[in-house]
Design an enzyme around this catalytic site. Sequence first.
Site, PDB file in Angstrom:
ATOM      1  N   ASN A 171       1.045  -1.297  -0.014  1.00 20.85           N
ATOM      2  CA  ASN A 171      -0.022  -0.064  -0.035  1.00 20.85           C
ATOM      3  C   ASN A 171       0.877   1.088  -0.002  1.00 20.85           C
ATOM      4  OD1 ASN A 171       1.009   0.120   2.545  1.00 20.85           O
ATOM      5  ND2 ASN A 171      -0.999  -0.051   3.676  1.00 20.85           N
ATOM      6  N   THR A 187       4.787   2.723   3.992  1.00 23.85           N
ATOM      7  CA  THR A 187       6.109   2.864   4.367  1.00 23.85           C
ATOM      8  C   THR A 187       7.278   2.604   3.440  1.00 23.85           C
ATOM      9  OG1 THR A 187       6.073   0.669   5.379  1.00 23.85           O
ATOM     10  CG2 THR A 187       5.523   2.474   6.887  1.00 23.85           C
ATOM     11  N   PHE A 199       5.751  -9.903   4.415  1.00 24.55           N
ATOM     12  CA  PHE A 199       6.356  -8.739   4.961  1.00 24.55           C
ATOM     13  C   PHE A 199       5.479  -7.718   5.611  1.00 24.55           C
ATOM     14  CE2 PHE A 199       9.399 -10.260   2.143  1.00 24.55           C
ATOM     15  CZ  PHE A 199      10.673 -10.652   2.777  1.00 24.55           C
ATOM     16  N   TYR A 208       3.608  -4.484  19.234  1.00 22.88           N
ATOM     17  CA  TYR A 208       4.274  -5.271  18.251  1.00 22.88           C
ATOM     18  C   TYR A 208       4.464  -6.495  18.009  1.00 22.88           C
ATOM     19  CZ  TYR A 208       7.671  -6.195  14.603  1.00 22.88           C
ATOM     20  OH  TYR A 208       8.798  -6.659  13.710  1.00 22.88           O
ATOM     21  N   ARG A 238      16.539   3.920  27.517  1.00 19.57           N
ATOM     22  CA  ARG A 238      15.312   3.949  27.071  1.00 19.57           C
ATOM     23  C   ARG A 238      14.560   2.946  27.647  1.00 19.57           C
ATOM     24  NH1 ARG A 238      16.092   4.466  20.556  1.00 19.57           N
ATOM     25  NH2 ARG A 238      17.215   2.343  21.121  1.00 19.57           N
TER      26      ARG A 238
END
Length: 329
Positions: free
Chosen positions: A31, A34, A77, A145, A286
């Site tokens: 699409n 990214t 992917f 994720y 982090r």
Amino acid sequence: MILVTGGAGYIGSHCVMALIEKGLDVVVFDNLSTGHIETIDKLKKIGEISFFKGDLLNIEELNKVFAENKIDAVIHFAAFSQVGESVINPQKYYKNNVCGTINLLEAMLNYGVKKIVFSSTAATYGEPTYIPIDEKHPQEPINPYGQSKLMLEKIMDDYSKAYGLKSVRLRYFNVAGADSLSRIGEWHEPETHLIPNILKSTFNTGKVFEMYGDDYNTKDGTCVRDYINVEDLAQAHLLALEYLNNGGDTNFFNLGTKDGNTVKEVFKACENVCGKDIEVTIKPRRAGDPASLVADNTKAKSVLGWIPSKTLDDSIKTAYDWEKKLSGK
């Protein structure tokens, strides 16, 4: 014909190139949220591929690409993959990654396609309880994720048992590098990966590379990661496809080098490749960054016959050549 979803993206495009160079027919479904149409244009100059702009959440677009092409297998992917964003906006990740893939599996069943190679992740393991991480390590993701990818692994197990839809799940560690001839490479907006961010800092006046945490329990205080070259990774997908074509059953494999490098080691290697000192500032850790993530790749070597051949320096050199091309330097 092989359908590659997300084939306009970083890893997907390198896999498409490897398929082309092996003489296989490829159709890319993406699409472009990214990925980049410029990458598709470059791939078309290397070999003959078909491109279909479509979204996994649109079942009609999926059915169309299956109806118009005699697809034998899928390499999947297409997914959102930024850990931090997944924490802030989990709905985006569950809807796109999980619901979109369920649509893809439905279309595969509707058109009698029973083989899929799936882009999974080491994020399904969560915080490691031992290093190196093998496939028996508990899968306890610590972010949406990783959860979305683990959900799909479980779904694929069920589809394998119920419908005979065989899958190979490839759990990546840290991917690096670019095409050796600089035809394609890593191109994210924004860029979140370590090596391209170090290299990008050499092209931008006033940009200083930020290193997060130097007080971990590692040999130099910085995080240890396992960097796998993107061209080696692409070859693993071809071997996984061959495994399925030869009658292999549903399976899963870690893809890494079994060697870890600290952030400081990667930083120094980047300086050596660039031939210049790179300015750096140390920031606090982090949240959610494990001290060490290193793969045990024994299973992929023994079952798939996959032997990664590229070094960290190889990955950095090709990444640097690609970044120079992107920046126009």
